[in-house]
Structure formats: C-alpha cells, structure tokens
Write an enzyme that holds these catalytic residues in place. Structure first.
Site, mmCIF file in Angstrom:
data_model
loop_
_atom_site.group_PDB
_atom_site.id
_atom_site.type_symbol
_atom_site.label_atom_id
_atom_site.label_comp_id
_atom_site.label_asym_id
_atom_site.label_seq_id
_atom_site.Cartn_x
_atom_site.Cartn_y
_atom_site.Cartn_z
ATOM 1 N N GLN A 85 0.837 -1.209 0.000
ATOM 2 C CA GLN A 85 0.000 0.000 0.000
ATOM 3 C C GLN A 85 0.873 1.260 0.000
ATOM 4 O O GLN A 85 0.552 2.249 0.666
ATOM 5 C CB GLN A 85 -0.916 -0.009 1.229
ATOM 6 C CG GLN A 85 -2.207 -0.784 1.029
ATOM 7 C CD GLN A 85 -3.126 -0.136 0.003
ATOM 8 O OE1 GLN A 85 -3.095 1.063 -0.241
ATOM 9 N NE2 GLN A 85 -3.966 -0.945 -0.608
ATOM 10 N N SER A 86 1.949 1.224 -0.753
ATOM 11 C CA SER A 86 2.918 2.314 -0.704
ATOM 12 C C SER A 86 2.391 3.645 -1.237
ATOM 13 O O SER A 86 1.873 3.723 -2.359
ATOM 14 C CB SER A 86 4.145 1.909 -1.508
ATOM 15 O OG SER A 86 4.927 3.039 -1.795
ATOM 16 N N ASN A 87 2.577 4.686 -0.432
ATOM 17 C CA ASN A 87 2.240 6.042 -0.868
ATOM 18 C C ASN A 87 3.256 6.537 -1.891
ATOM 19 O O ASN A 87 2.930 7.222 -2.841
ATOM 20 C CB ASN A 87 2.252 6.998 0.332
ATOM 21 C CG ASN A 87 1.400 6.476 1.460
ATOM 22 O OD1 ASN A 87 0.242 6.143 1.245
ATOM 23 N ND2 ASN A 87 1.971 6.362 2.651
ATOM 24 N N CYS A 89 4.941 4.751 -4.024
ATOM 25 C CA CYS A 89 4.737 4.145 -5.350
ATOM 26 C C CYS A 89 3.592 4.807 -6.094
ATOM 27 O O CYS A 89 3.695 5.061 -7.295
ATOM 28 C CB CYS A 89 4.506 2.638 -5.217
ATOM 29 S SG CYS A 89 6.047 1.763 -4.867
#
Ligand SMILES: Cc1ncc(COP(=O)(O)O)c(C=O)c1O
Length: 357
Positions: A85-87, A89
C-alpha cells in the site's frame, strides 16, 4: 533566518532540474483543540498532505527533482519498490504518467494485508502502473535495500533488452543508488525547510520542534540539513515507523552526508542531532493496532484532520506521548508535518472498524 542564507541555498537548489508537481507552499495551521486538550506546547500542522498530486504527500516534493532527473537522463520507464500500500509508489506512478514515463512498481507484502484493489493499489491500477507483487518473510519491517536494488536491476536489464530506457530509484526516493546518484529526495526537503522558515519568519512565529514520521529517511535528512544551514535552532524529531534506531540512524546519516556533499555547504551534523524515537513502531511497520485507530479518530474529531494508518498516525502517537512525558516546555511551538498517505486508510478499513466498534 538571515535572508541572504536562504537566497544562497535557493540558488544552489535551482541548479538541479525540477518539474512542477506540487502546489506550494502548503499551508500551516494551528491545531488549537488538540493543543488545548493536551495542555502542553502549541501544536501546528504543515499540510504536506495537500500537495495536490494524487491525494498528496511528502513524495510529491521529492518527485519534482527525481522525475526531472529521469527525464534529463533520457529515461522512458521508471522502476521502484516499496510495500503493497505504498504512498511513494502511487505518487511516483502518478508523477511518471504525468510526465510521459512508464511506472513499474515492485510491491512487497511486508504486512498482513491481502492484495486488493483498494486504497493506493486502486489508484496504482487506475493510473496504469505495471505492478509486480512479491512475498517477503520480513513482515513488519522495511524491505532489505540491497536485495531490492539487485531485483530492480534485473528488471531494468530485461527492460533494456526490450529497447526501453529504465531509471531505477530506491524506496521513498531517499537512499542514493540505482540511477539516482544524488540525494534528490532529501534535497526536496531541504527546500521544504526553506519554505517553512519563510512561512514562519517574523516575531514569535518560529517553531522550536518539527515532528515527522521517518521511514526511508530523506524527509528527516533534508529538514535537518536545511534547519542547520539556515541557522535555525529548530529540533527535528523523527518518529520511526519501520526500523529500529540502531539500524535506521546510519541510513539517515548517510543521506545527510550525501546532501552536504552534493550542495557543498558548510554544515556539520552530529549523530546526537539525528533525533529518532523508535518505540512507537510498536508491533511493527504497517501494523494497525488500537492506539493507531484511536489517534486517527481523535485527530479527526478534534481537528477534522485525517491521518494515515501507517505513518502520520504513528508520528502523532509519538508527538502526543512526548507531550505527556513533558519532553516539550509549555512555551515551545511544535510543527507536525502531515506527510500524506491518507488513501491507505481505506485499505485498512476492516481492521479500523473492528478495533473501534
Ligand atoms: C505518508 C508518509 N509519511 C512519511 C513517510 C516517511 O518519509 P521518508 O521516507 O522520507 O522518511 C512516508 C514514506 O516513507 C510516507 O508515505
């Protein structure tokens, strides 16, 4: 802050190519209800969650330099890694698409969250990022940097064979390596420190402390070098979200040293000035517990401010606890930087409801 110093820094920063991605300056507001309830120092918030790029966040600033570097180097594809759930990325994918680059994201399942097109992953899908999901045994921790770099280099080689021009960048745009040979993420936060100093210049407006969530280190490194270079006495407090202090401090230090070398400024930073609190990692990176759910509810109810479940909630838990422990004097003014990440809230919805019901 002496005007000429900020001009010298701005002139040095202007030598690095930048694209426009963020609406700047982001606003600073008082958290009056929270300050009153805690009965400690005055607490303010800098809204870097309002940068405007794909729901905003600290990565928009970093990507202004990183995308420009990739374009300058003739890239047509940009490859990075982080958690599911990377911000970072999502922000990278949106910035890349806006500037005609193809984003490839390697997403590691570092926490117990099933793959689902929700939160940032939904947005990654909508922006047509190419997603590769990888399992990892290191749950609740950040991904090993060396392993991730070597995997990304393999992917880059395959892309080159297809005639593409890939640009590899580390998680969070923080550590140098791959195709980013300068600490561009930290450079962006040094620039942000100039912005903060300008916003807070004037009688009685200075802040004594800045509190941030620290994950891959560039936000902290940039603010720290920036504050020092500007001659401010503001203490930069990093609340660790993934790695323990003994592992993380050398990473922040390496970025600090690279930044000083890159800008050729006369700043010295002692290890003791890299202030990190790692006890708020609690059960691990991305682990949403009752404390996280409760702080999100508290800040939303008191201030109408939405925190994220992985970074800013942990930083706020740290800030509140430090106030309660008497770390700050009542005359202090503390600036909390909201570094974004709010789309991830929706991916953790079941857990949050379960904890608060
Ligand atoms: C919302 C949010 N806040 C804070 C951070 C930490 O910033 P940095 O990686 O520069 O330490 C990140 C990313 O890691 C983030 O996504």
């Amino acid at each position: 802050m002496k005007k000429y110093i900020s001009e010298v820094i701005e002139e040095k920063l202007a030598r690095f190519p930048q694209v426009k991605l963020a609406s700047l300056p982001t606003p600073i507001a008082k958290l009056e209800n929270l300050s009153q309830e805690l009965g400690g120092p005055e607490i303010l918030v800098k809204r870097d969650d309002l940068t405007g790029l794909a729901f905003g966040g600290n990565k928009s600033r970093k990507l202004e330099f990183i995308i420009a570097d990739a374009l300058k180097k003739g890239a047509d594809t940009i490859i990075t890694w982080a958690s599911l759930q990377s911000n970072w990325c999502l922000q990278l994918a949106a910035a890349a698409r806006k500037h005609g680059l193809r984003p490839i994201l390697v997403l590691f399942q570092t926490y117990d969250l099933p793959f689902s097109y929700d939160g940032n992953l939904l947005l990654d899908f909508l922006v047509e990022a190419e997603i590769q999901v990888r399992e990892t045994k290191e749950k609740g921790k950040s991904v090993n940097q060396e392993k991730a770099f070597s995997l990304l280099k393999e992917i880059a080689e395959e892309e080159k064979k297809k005639g593409k021009k890939p640009y590899v960048v580390s998680v969070g745009g923080s550590a140098t390596g791959g195709d980013m040979d300068r600490p561009l993420g930290a450079l962006a936060y040094l620039k942000a420190m100039v912005e903060i100093a300008e916003q807070l210049s004037g009688v009685n407006k200075k802040v004594s402390h800045i509190v941030i969530a620290s994950g891959s280190g560039a936000t902290q490194a940039g603010l720290l070098v920036g504050a020092k270079a500007l001659g401010l006495e503001t203490e930069i407090i990093g609340i660790c979200v993934s790695d323990k202090k003994e592992e993380f401090l050398p990473q922040v230090k390496a970025i600090v040293l690279k930044l000083i070398e890159t800008l050729q400024i006369e700043v010295e930073i002692d290890d003791r000035e890299i202030i990190l609190f790692d006890e708020y990692i609690r059960e691990g990176y991305g682990v949403v517990n009752k404390e996280v759910a409760e702080v999100i509810r508290l800040v939303l109810k008191r201030e109408g401010l939405v925190l994220d479940p992985v970074y800013t909630s942990k930083a706020m838990i740290g800030l509140i606890d430090l106030v309660k422990k008497g770390y700050f004097a009542s005359k202090d003014r503390v600036l909390f930087i909201h570094t974004g990440g709010t789309p991830a809230l929706f991916a953790f919805k079941n857990r949050l409801v379960e904890l608060l019901k």
